[in-house]
Structures are given as C-alpha cells and as structure tokens.
Design an enzyme around this catalytic site. Structure first.
Site, mmCIF file in Angstrom:
data_model
loop_
_atom_site.group_PDB
_atom_site.id
_atom_site.type_symbol
_atom_site.label_atom_id
_atom_site.label_comp_id
_atom_site.label_asym_id
_atom_site.label_seq_id
_atom_site.Cartn_x
_atom_site.Cartn_y
_atom_site.Cartn_z
ATOM 1 N N SER A 3 1.098 -8.578 51.243
ATOM 2 C CA SER A 3 0.339 -9.819 51.109
ATOM 3 C C SER A 3 -0.339 -11.417 51.792
ATOM 4 O O SER A 3 -0.819 -11.686 51.910
ATOM 5 C CB SER A 3 1.867 -10.296 49.384
ATOM 6 N N ASP A 59 10.567 -2.393 52.343
ATOM 7 C CA ASP A 59 10.905 -2.861 54.154
ATOM 8 C C ASP A 59 9.949 -4.419 53.400
ATOM 9 O O ASP A 59 9.750 -5.293 54.258
ATOM 10 C CB ASP A 59 10.217 -2.023 54.795
ATOM 11 N N PHE A 119 5.833 -3.634 51.634
ATOM 12 C CA PHE A 119 6.260 -4.785 52.721
ATOM 13 C C PHE A 119 5.887 -3.910 54.610
ATOM 14 O O PHE A 119 6.103 -4.261 54.999
ATOM 15 C CB PHE A 119 7.212 -5.302 52.891
ATOM 16 N N ASN A 175 0.992 -8.682 45.591
ATOM 17 C CA ASN A 175 1.691 -9.207 45.395
ATOM 18 C C ASN A 175 2.740 -7.269 45.353
ATOM 19 O O ASN A 175 2.860 -7.141 44.275
ATOM 20 C CB ASN A 175 2.309 -10.365 44.025
ATOM 21 N N ALA A 176 3.745 -7.017 46.044
ATOM 22 C CA ALA A 176 4.349 -5.965 45.855
ATOM 23 C C ALA A 176 5.175 -5.752 44.644
ATOM 24 O O ALA A 176 5.459 -4.937 44.317
ATOM 25 C CB ALA A 176 5.563 -6.019 47.145
ATOM 26 N N ARG A 198 10.291 3.859 62.260
ATOM 27 C CA ARG A 198 8.661 4.621 62.056
ATOM 28 C C ARG A 198 8.463 5.576 62.650
ATOM 29 O O ARG A 198 8.003 6.632 61.726
ATOM 30 C CB ARG A 198 8.068 3.281 62.519
ATOM 31 N N CYS A 251 17.253 -6.615 55.573
ATOM 32 C CA CYS A 251 16.745 -7.391 57.218
ATOM 33 C C CYS A 251 17.980 -9.159 56.779
ATOM 34 O O CYS A 251 17.890 -9.480 58.090
ATOM 35 C CB CYS A 251 15.928 -7.039 57.642
#
Ligand code: SAH
Length: 390
Positions: free
Chosen positions: A245, A293, A222, A272-273, A206, A333
């Site tokens: 979301s 992300d 996200f 919803n991405a 970040r 991740c």
C-alpha cells in the site's frame, strides 16, 4: 570526570546484573556530577560495581548498561565493541548487513546497518546520539572508510530529548546503493524507505523461501520493495503478485523487479492487503507460495488482542489461497506476540480454513540480528514455514 559519576540501585533492584535496562524506580540515587547522556558506573546498594552504562534523566528507562566489566567507556571501548560485532558477522554473504544490533551487541541504543560503501547509523538514546562522531570514527577504524548516514527514529528521539539526525554525518555518499543478497540485487535508497532502507532482518528468510518457488505461482503480501518476490522469481517461480500500500515501496519494487530481470513475470498491486486477500479468496485464486510479512500490529501489550485478530484474519485468507502442496511463509515482527501465541493463532486460522499444514520449519530474524537470551526484547521476528498437505 563523567566517568566517575555513579548510579546506585535500590536494594533488591539489581536486575541490571543480567539485563541492561535500569528504570527510574530502580535507582536509589545518582551522583551530582552525572550528565545527561554521560557514562555512569552502576553500583548495587552495597556500592559494588555492576557495570557501566549511559544515563539520561528524562525517560523512565534512564540507563542502559553497555558493559559488566570494570572498563572505561571511551573511544577504544567503542572500537572493541564494534570489532566484536563485525567479527561475529564475518561469514555473512552479501553486502547488506546489520553490524550493530543494540543490546544484543553490547551497544544498547545503537543500530548500524551497512550497505556496501555506506553505513546507516541509528541512535535510539541520548547517550548514543551525543557520540555519533565518536562511534563513526570507531566504525571506520574497524571496517575502513565508509560514508555514514544518520537515520534516527523521531519517536525515540522525542522520548530521549534529542534532535533526530537525518543526513550524512560528514562526507556524503551515494544516493542509492545496490546490494547483493545471494543471487538477487536490491536497491537501497539511502535515507528513504522503511527501517534503514531494507528489512535486513528478513534477508535469511528471503534466501530460504526464495528457493521454494521453482515452477510455482507466488503471492507476496506486504511486499515492501518485493524482496521475497525477487528471490522467488529469480529462482524459477512462474509468476508473482505483490500486494503493497505504500507508493514509495511500490516504486522500489518496480526498480528491484527490473534490476533482476523478472518484471515481466510480476504484477504489483497498490492495494490494502486485507481487502485484496478477501477479494482473491472470493475469486478462489490459488498460489504455490504465499508470503505474509505484515507490519507490527501490536506495538504494545495492550494492543495484543486486536493484533491477534488481525493476524488471524490474514492467515486464514492466505491458507485458503494455498494450492495442495502449497507453501506459506507467515511472520509477525511484534515482540509482544510470543511464539506460542503466534503458533496458536495460525493453528486457529488453519482449523477455520479446514486445512492441514505441516510445519517445515520455524523462522526467526536473520543471524546478523542476534538474540541475547537474557534480553528477550532482542528477539522480535518470528515465523512459520508451512506446507498444505491435504
Ligand atoms: N516483506 C518485506 C517487508 C514487509 S514490511 C521485505 O522482505 O522487504 C511490511 C510492509 O507492509 C510495508 O512495506 C508496509 O508499507 C506494508 N503495509 C502496511 N500495511 C499495509 C496494508 N494494509 N496493505 C498493504 N501493505 C501494507
């Protein structure tokens, strides 16, 4: 005495010399005095000591070593381990920091995140769960008085057979804490939200990506509580759209944007991405910085193929949304998605988008989530910082 309990490995099953995990199939026998959650001496087939760990007869992963030395696992051991972990992070700026990262800190089964006056303790094994009070005492001996909040993962607790703790260990602390991450303030609701409150593993990223936004428009996909967007806006980004979301996460994002005085330049979209990326693409929207992300799409090896398709879909859209010279910070991740598979997936997405992307740098989890070379499971977050050059 529990300390004298012995776990003997089968011949040829002594991977535990380098890796702390022992599975039931590796075990020749255990002494009758062994207790669930108790400390055991692990020896090879010839009876030579390999190390000591905490045992649980219930899960397949029945023992995790915490030391390879001939030392007692007692209150002073935990204090020394925690002191080493805290010392290794002494140079970290900001007051949100992971102080104990399980296997990587010789504390298999324990995660401790500090948010100013609060330490959030997450136990993942029965052995660690039984020692919550002892671990908290050791922690306080190292860093001074902190309010300790227990936030166990129910899935791990079910697997290990203990009651997941969710609440203050003894004295209660504040319901929320504002932590500083460089020049940005982030609100942490203790006991709320994802992980232990913040995605501390993204703190370094970040800060890095946050410096690239001056004069640019941002799409934070996200977004959780808009950490990336706050850093980018605080450092001069002209405008940000955040896609998320979860209602709770969006509420946290509202707080964080206000806290940093950047709400006027941000728009939160409860969407919803996947759908919204497609829509933005159809609109031919363009951004100077896109952050991608996503949550872990592959929780196990079996889900890998489908996960890679999902990653590719969102990366393709994100690349198409980049203006010339625009920057994409893209992450995974999932431990099961390796560096090569991740890079190949982004390469395919770029090829499909007809875009040339320069690699500015590879990204990984923050330095307070150290990686142990011999324990690949300690590394899970990977990313690429890319710039569109055509
Ligand atoms: N970038 C964030 C962390 C993101 S974690 C930070 O630095 O703090 C992933 C986030 O994606 C979670 O907040 C989760 O709620 C959200 N999410 C999961 N699936 C989603 C979907 N289909 N659309 C939008 N958001 C989603």
């Amino acid at each position: 005495m529990a300390r004298d309990a012995v776990l003997r490995l089968k011949r040829g099953h002594d991977r535990a010399r380098v890796h702390p995990w022992i599975f039931k199939g590796d075990v020749a026998d255990v002494s009758p005095s062994i207790e669930p959650g108790g400390a055991v001496s692990v020896v090879d087939a010839g009876g030579r000591l390999i190390g000591r760990g905490l045992f649980n007869p219930r899960p397949a992963l029945c023992c995790r070593l915490v030391t390879w030395a001939d030392e007692a696992i007692d209150a002073d051991f935990w204090r020394r381990r925690l002191a080493a972990g805290v010392g290794a992070r002494a140079d970290r700026v900001g007051d949100g920091v992971r102080l104990a990262w399980s296997e990587a800190d010789g504390l298999a089964g324990l995660v401790i995140d500090r948010y100013g006056p609060v330490a959030v303790l997450q136990t993942v094994t029965l052995g660690m769960a039984r020692r919550r009070a002892e671990l908290a005492a050791a922690l306080r001996a190292v860093i001074g008085d902190v309010a300790v909040f227990c936030a166990d993962d129910p899935t791990a607790a079910a697997l290990e057979g203990f009651e997941p703790a969710a609440g203050w260990l003894d004295t209660s602390g504040p319901a929320s804490v504002v932590v500083k991450e460089r020049d940005v303030s982030l609100l942490v609701r203790i006991g709320g939200g994802h992980k232990t409150g913040l995605y501390l593993d993204q703190a370094d990223n970040r800060a890095l990506v946050g410096g690239l936004g001056a004069g640019r428009t941002v799409l934070d996909v996200f977004a959780y509580t808009a950490g990336f967007a706050c850093h980018l806006l605080a450092n001069g980004a002209s405008r940000a759209i955040c896609l998320e979301s979860s209602k709770d996460a969006l509420a946290g994002a509202v707080d964080n944007l206000a806290l940093n005085g950047v709400a006027g330049r941000a728009e939160l979209r409860d969407v919803n991405a996947f759908d919204e990326l497609r829509r933005l693409d159809r609109e031919a929207a363009r951004f100077g910085v896109v952050v991608l992300d996503p949550p872990p799409f592959a929780r196990g090896r079996a889900a890998l193929e489908g996960a890679l398709r999902g990653y590719k879909e969102i990366n393709l859209r994100a690349i198409r949304l980049l203006e010339p010279g625009g920057v994409l910070a893209t992450f995974s991740c999932s431990h099961h998605v390796g560096d090569d598979a991740f890079a190949e997936m982004v390469r395919d997405a770029a090829a499909d988008a007809g875009a040339r992307l320069r690699v500015l740098t590879a990204l990984t989890q923050s330095a307070d989530h150290p990686v142990l070379l011999t324990v690949p499971e300690t590394r899970y977050l990977k990313g690429l910082l890319l710039q569109r050059v055509d």
